[in-house]
Design a protein around this motif. Sequence first.
Motif, PDB file in Angstrom:
ATOM      1  N   LEU A   1     -33.476   2.137  22.209  1.00  0.00           N
ATOM      2  CA  LEU A   1     -33.327   3.208  23.193  1.00  0.00           C
ATOM      3  C   LEU A   1     -34.419   2.993  24.227  1.00  0.00           C
ATOM      4  O   LEU A   1     -35.585   2.778  23.866  1.00  0.00           O
ATOM      5  N   GLU A   2     -34.051   3.029  25.501  1.00  0.00           N
ATOM      6  CA  GLU A   2     -35.042   2.798  26.548  1.00  0.00           C
ATOM      7  C   GLU A   2     -34.874   3.812  27.664  1.00  0.00           C
ATOM      8  O   GLU A   2     -33.767   4.069  28.119  1.00  0.00           O
ATOM      9  N   LEU A   3     -35.986   4.366  28.097  1.00  0.00           N
ATOM     10  CA  LEU A   3     -36.033   5.277  29.235  1.00  0.00           C
ATOM     11  C   LEU A   3     -36.746   4.525  30.350  1.00  0.00           C
ATOM     12  O   LEU A   3     -37.882   4.064  30.162  1.00  0.00           O
TER      13      LEU A   3
ATOM     14  N   GLU B   1     -39.594   1.752  25.577  1.00  0.00           N
ATOM     15  CA  GLU B   1     -38.513   1.348  24.681  1.00  0.00           C
ATOM     16  C   GLU B   1     -38.904   1.591  23.228  1.00  0.00           C
ATOM     17  O   GLU B   1     -40.001   1.242  22.799  1.00  0.00           O
ATOM     18  N   ALA B   2     -37.983   2.211  22.496  1.00  0.00           N
ATOM     19  CA  ALA B   2     -38.115   2.336  21.044  1.00  0.00           C
ATOM     20  C   ALA B   2     -37.041   1.431  20.434  1.00  0.00           C
ATOM     21  O   ALA B   2     -35.864   1.572  20.753  1.00  0.00           O
ATOM     22  N   ALA B   3     -37.444   0.493  19.581  1.00  0.00           N
ATOM     23  CA  ALA B   3     -36.496  -0.492  19.039  1.00  0.00           C
ATOM     24  C   ALA B   3     -36.680  -0.655  17.538  1.00  0.00           C
ATOM     25  O   ALA B   3     -37.787  -0.526  17.007  1.00  0.00           O
ATOM     26  N   TRP B   4     -35.576  -0.936  16.865  1.00  0.00           N
ATOM     27  CA  TRP B   4     -35.594  -1.274  15.441  1.00  0.00           C
ATOM     28  C   TRP B   4     -34.849  -2.593  15.283  1.00  0.00           C
ATOM     29  O   TRP B   4     -33.736  -2.757  15.765  1.00  0.00           O
TER      30      TRP B   4
ATOM     31  N   THR C   1     -42.265  -1.350  29.031  1.00  0.00           N
ATOM     32  CA  THR C   1     -41.487  -2.463  29.578  1.00  0.00           C
ATOM     33  C   THR C   1     -41.537  -2.468  31.103  1.00  0.00           C
ATOM     34  O   THR C   1     -41.790  -1.439  31.733  1.00  0.00           O
ATOM     35  N   ALA C   2     -41.267  -3.623  31.672  1.00  0.00           N
ATOM     36  CA  ALA C   2     -41.122  -3.780  33.125  1.00  0.00           C
ATOM     37  C   ALA C   2     -40.081  -4.863  33.364  1.00  0.00           C
ATOM     38  O   ALA C   2     -40.086  -5.900  32.692  1.00  0.00           O
TER      39      ALA C   2
ATOM     40  N   GLU D   1     -32.898 -11.861  20.101  1.00  0.00           N
ATOM     41  CA  GLU D   1     -31.869 -10.825  20.061  1.00  0.00           C
ATOM     42  C   GLU D   1     -30.946 -10.918  21.268  1.00  0.00           C
ATOM     43  O   GLU D   1     -31.377 -11.241  22.372  1.00  0.00           O
ATOM     44  N   PHE D   2     -29.698 -10.614  21.024  1.00  0.00           N
ATOM     45  CA  PHE D   2     -28.719 -10.455  22.099  1.00  0.00           C
ATOM     46  C   PHE D   2     -28.191  -9.037  21.988  1.00  0.00           C
ATOM     47  O   PHE D   2     -27.656  -8.654  20.949  1.00  0.00           O
ATOM     48  N   ARG D   3     -28.382  -8.243  23.053  1.00  0.00           N
ATOM     49  CA  ARG D   3     -27.985  -6.837  23.012  1.00  0.00           C
ATOM     50  C   ARG D   3     -27.115  -6.478  24.207  1.00  0.00           C
ATOM     51  O   ARG D   3     -27.218  -7.070  25.276  1.00  0.00           O
ATOM     52  N   ILE D   4     -26.272  -5.481  23.994  1.00  0.00           N
ATOM     53  CA  ILE D   4     -25.459  -4.913  25.062  1.00  0.00           C
ATOM     54  C   ILE D   4     -25.795  -3.421  25.125  1.00  0.00           C
ATOM     55  O   ILE D   4     -25.914  -2.767  24.092  1.00  0.00           O
ATOM     56  N   GLY D   5     -25.998  -2.937  26.338  1.00  0.00           N
ATOM     57  CA  GLY D   5     -26.360  -1.530  26.502  1.00  0.00           C
ATOM     58  C   GLY D   5     -25.713  -0.939  27.730  1.00  0.00           C
ATOM     59  O   GLY D   5     -25.197  -1.657  28.600  1.00  0.00           O
ATOM     60  N   TYR D   6     -25.731   0.379  27.800  1.00  0.00           N
ATOM     61  CA  TYR D   6     -25.177   1.090  28.946  1.00  0.00           C
ATOM     62  C   TYR D   6     -26.243   2.068  29.445  1.00  0.00           C
ATOM     63  O   TYR D   6     -26.749   2.882  28.680  1.00  0.00           O
ATOM     64  N   ALA D   7     -26.577   1.972  30.734  1.00  0.00           N
ATOM     65  CA  ALA D   7     -27.598   2.824  31.332  1.00  0.00           C
ATOM     66  C   ALA D   7     -26.954   4.083  31.917  1.00  0.00           C
ATOM     67  O   ALA D   7     -26.122   3.995  32.826  1.00  0.00           O
TER      68      ALA D   7
END
Length: 191
Positions: free
Chosen positions: A57-59, A73-76, A103-104, A178-184
Amino acid sequence: MKKSYIIATLLAALCTFSAAAQDEFRRIEFEPSVGIAIPGYGGGEGFKAGVAPSLALELRYNLNSLPMSMGLEAAWTSAAVTRSAIDAGQATSNCNSAALSLTADYYLRRGGRTAFFFGAGVGIADRYRLQTDTDYAYNLLKHAAGCVFTPRIGVEFWNHLRLTLDARIAGRDYSTVEFRIGYAFGGGKRQ
């Protein structure tokens, strides 16, 4: 001499992208993402690396003066390795880490249908290991705190859909690719 020309060309391209007129963007966006993680370390002789889950989860806060965003970012992540032996059965070790990072990201051609980005995150991680054997006995090993460094590259489609390739470096057994997919949610151009 060739290296100097390549570096100069890349810097000129980067300056061209950043000097382009910047559109107004919504300042705050929130991105949940899911993906797969592959251990950076295979566990040694007799071990086989496996695919494991990655959640984050990232803000983010978008800067309008620069094609950049800064976030939290909070990641597991889990790094799974398996060892099979004829006389000892099968043992699995999941090296998990829960991380909180600043993060930046820097965007190339932000605002178009496709925007490439690169960035990094630094933070702290709580690392722990779960081991199972053929008797299905779970052994929770002690927690250990440590630092995490996460360089990343990716592409963002339509200012919302993000595909990201991370290298989460959190200690030998806990490092993953890691390979991730996300939606902002939020973000995007202002109307």
